[in-house]
Design an enzyme around this catalytic site. Sequence first.
Site, PDB file in Angstrom:
ATOM      1  N   LYS A  76       4.079 -12.928   3.259  1.00  0.00           N
ATOM      2  CA  LYS A  76       3.011 -12.304   4.054  1.00  0.00           C
ATOM      3  C   LYS A  76       1.753 -12.178   3.203  1.00  0.00           C
ATOM      4  CE  LYS A  76       1.712  -7.799   6.011  1.00  0.00           C
ATOM      5  NZ  LYS A  76       2.143  -6.401   6.226  1.00  0.00           N
ATOM      6  N   ASP A  98      -5.484  -4.812   5.192  1.00  0.00           N
ATOM      7  CA  ASP A  98      -5.071  -4.442   6.549  1.00  0.00           C
ATOM      8  C   ASP A  98      -5.769  -3.154   6.968  1.00  0.00           C
ATOM      9  OD1 ASP A  98      -3.843  -4.102   8.967  1.00  0.00           O
ATOM     10  OD2 ASP A  98      -1.959  -3.370   8.114  1.00  0.00           O
ATOM     11  N   LYS A 130      -6.298   2.177  10.978  1.00  0.00           N
ATOM     12  CA  LYS A 130      -5.599   3.120  10.113  1.00  0.00           C
ATOM     13  C   LYS A 130      -6.539   4.261   9.713  1.00  0.00           C
ATOM     14  CE  LYS A 130      -2.765  -0.353   7.642  1.00  0.00           C
ATOM     15  NZ  LYS A 130      -1.408   0.160   7.919  1.00  0.00           N
ATOM     16  N   ASP A 136      -1.303  -5.402   0.684  1.00  0.00           N
ATOM     17  CA  ASP A 136      -0.577  -5.896   1.856  1.00  0.00           C
ATOM     18  C   ASP A 136      -0.298  -7.393   1.775  1.00  0.00           C
ATOM     19  OD1 ASP A 136       0.786  -4.996   4.073  1.00  0.00           O
ATOM     20  OD2 ASP A 136      -0.826  -5.465   5.471  1.00  0.00           O
ATOM     21  N   ASP A 158      -1.665  -2.874  14.290  1.00  0.00           N
ATOM     22  CA  ASP A 158      -1.366  -2.558  12.898  1.00  0.00           C
ATOM     23  C   ASP A 158      -0.012  -3.107  12.467  1.00  0.00           C
ATOM     24  OD1 ASP A 158      -1.844  -1.520  10.410  1.00  0.00           O
ATOM     25  OD2 ASP A 158      -1.178   0.512  10.906  1.00  0.00           O
ATOM     26  N   GLU A 162       0.667  -6.367  12.253  1.00  0.00           N
ATOM     27  CA  GLU A 162       0.204  -7.748  12.270  1.00  0.00           C
ATOM     28  C   GLU A 162       1.005  -8.673  11.375  1.00  0.00           C
ATOM     29  OE1 GLU A 162      -0.754  -6.616   8.470  1.00  0.00           O
ATOM     30  OE2 GLU A 162      -1.072  -5.448  10.290  1.00  0.00           O
ATOM     31  N   ARG A 202       4.180  -9.197  10.855  1.00  0.00           N
ATOM     32  CA  ARG A 202       5.298  -9.934  11.455  1.00  0.00           C
ATOM     33  C   ARG A 202       4.810 -11.059  12.363  1.00  0.00           C
ATOM     34  NH1 ARG A 202       7.546  -4.547  14.032  1.00  0.00           N
ATOM     35  NH2 ARG A 202       6.489  -3.866  12.128  1.00  0.00           N
TER      36      ARG A 202
END
Length: 462
Positions: free
Chosen positions: A225, A230, A237, A248, A307, A309, A311
């Site tokens: 990933k 993010d 967030k 992230d 949030d 995202e 996956r």
Amino acid sequence: MRESLVRKSDVSSSTPIHAVTEASLPQVLDGLGSAALNWCKVNDFAGKPATSLLVPGTDGAAVLFGVEDGGLSHPLALGGLVAGLPEGEYHLAEGFPDPEQAALGFALSTYSFTRYLKNEGKTRRLAVDDTVDLNRLGTILDGVQLARDLINTPANDLGPGELSQAVVALFKQHGGTGRIVIGEDLLEENFPMVHAVGKASSRAPRLADFTWGDEAAPKVTLVGKGVIFDTGGLNLKPGSSMALMKKDMGGAANVLGLASMIMASKLPVRLRVIVPCVENAVAGNAFRPGDILPSRKGLTVEIGNTDAEGRLILADALALADEESPEILIDMATLTGAARVALGPDLPPYYTDDEELAEDIAVMAEAAADPLWRMPLWQPYLKYLDSKVADINHINTSGAGFAGSITAALFLSRFVENTGSWVHFDIFGWTPMEKPGKPMGGEAQGIRGLFDVLLERFAGAQ
């Protein structure tokens, strides 16, 4: 970190580190002389595990390091000594049952991220004898350093472009090849969810796809990933949750660290690394809660929360990887807060249906002091991902929000069907409090243990 380990023959002199217990301390002090004994008394040093003291000796200074009767209290415990040592060269004296593991703990703790600092810190080196495999340790340390450096780099200097170029640089170093799909070309080449997640950023999304090794060798594919930052997207967030979001892309960083180890050791596999690189930003064209996205797999995905995202981009990347049916497919991602609630920051969960692989990972991770914990791909929870308007929802909308890490893994499992063995790691990628072998900051999690699993399986290493 590699530079912190040298051969004894390459240094003119070094300070000994003596492993002592409360019982053996008097005997060691007899050999060091009265000055060392008196210094221990002044400092109330009794040889308790994980305590240390620099003492004067008849032949120069020495370091006393407390261990348990059976050896180090933790395989990487010697790392706890590093911060308190003055600059210079050191070597292990008698009393260390596993010098190689002790050396690894020492070296891992010498790491510091100095890119933005004028002062690069102190230099401490450990001189080791021929019983320590410096090539093996150097390979591991290079991979860990790559992962840590990438995670620690802030998003203003590590965007999707820079992350994809890190993939290019690593594979160029080892003779691999590949390509990067950028921006609108993601739609042309059927990576719609990678494009949807990254399109709101001023820095175009992209997907790096690189290979190395003999095409006829067993296929090992790594997917990471690569969300360089993010914000949460339109499900923005709060500031406190956004503070560490430079990490992230920790899944991508760890995958590259593992790939570095594989290629440097010339493991007889055909390695493929796929890294979707995006920034989850906020703009007028950002994807929204309630949107329905197509995927590379052909499944339609209802968006429950922007949030979640990571996956989505992993799903497209896993579908690509699965198309060639690799023998082993590994994905790593800083995916869910639920994993941290369940297991904390130091113990990443992993998910697989391959019982043999699961056991191998557990055994090797424990031996490498690289802790991992298997969690279940509990199929009844797939019901929590049901959607009334699409093939699947990407988050748990009907199960009261429970089992967040499990349902994320189950979502990803829908995009893997041809692979021999698939395993998903939900890592944190960060050490919040410094500990032996793990300085505070970006962290390599799971890859030392995984490297040993792959060595065992494909090279017959122990």
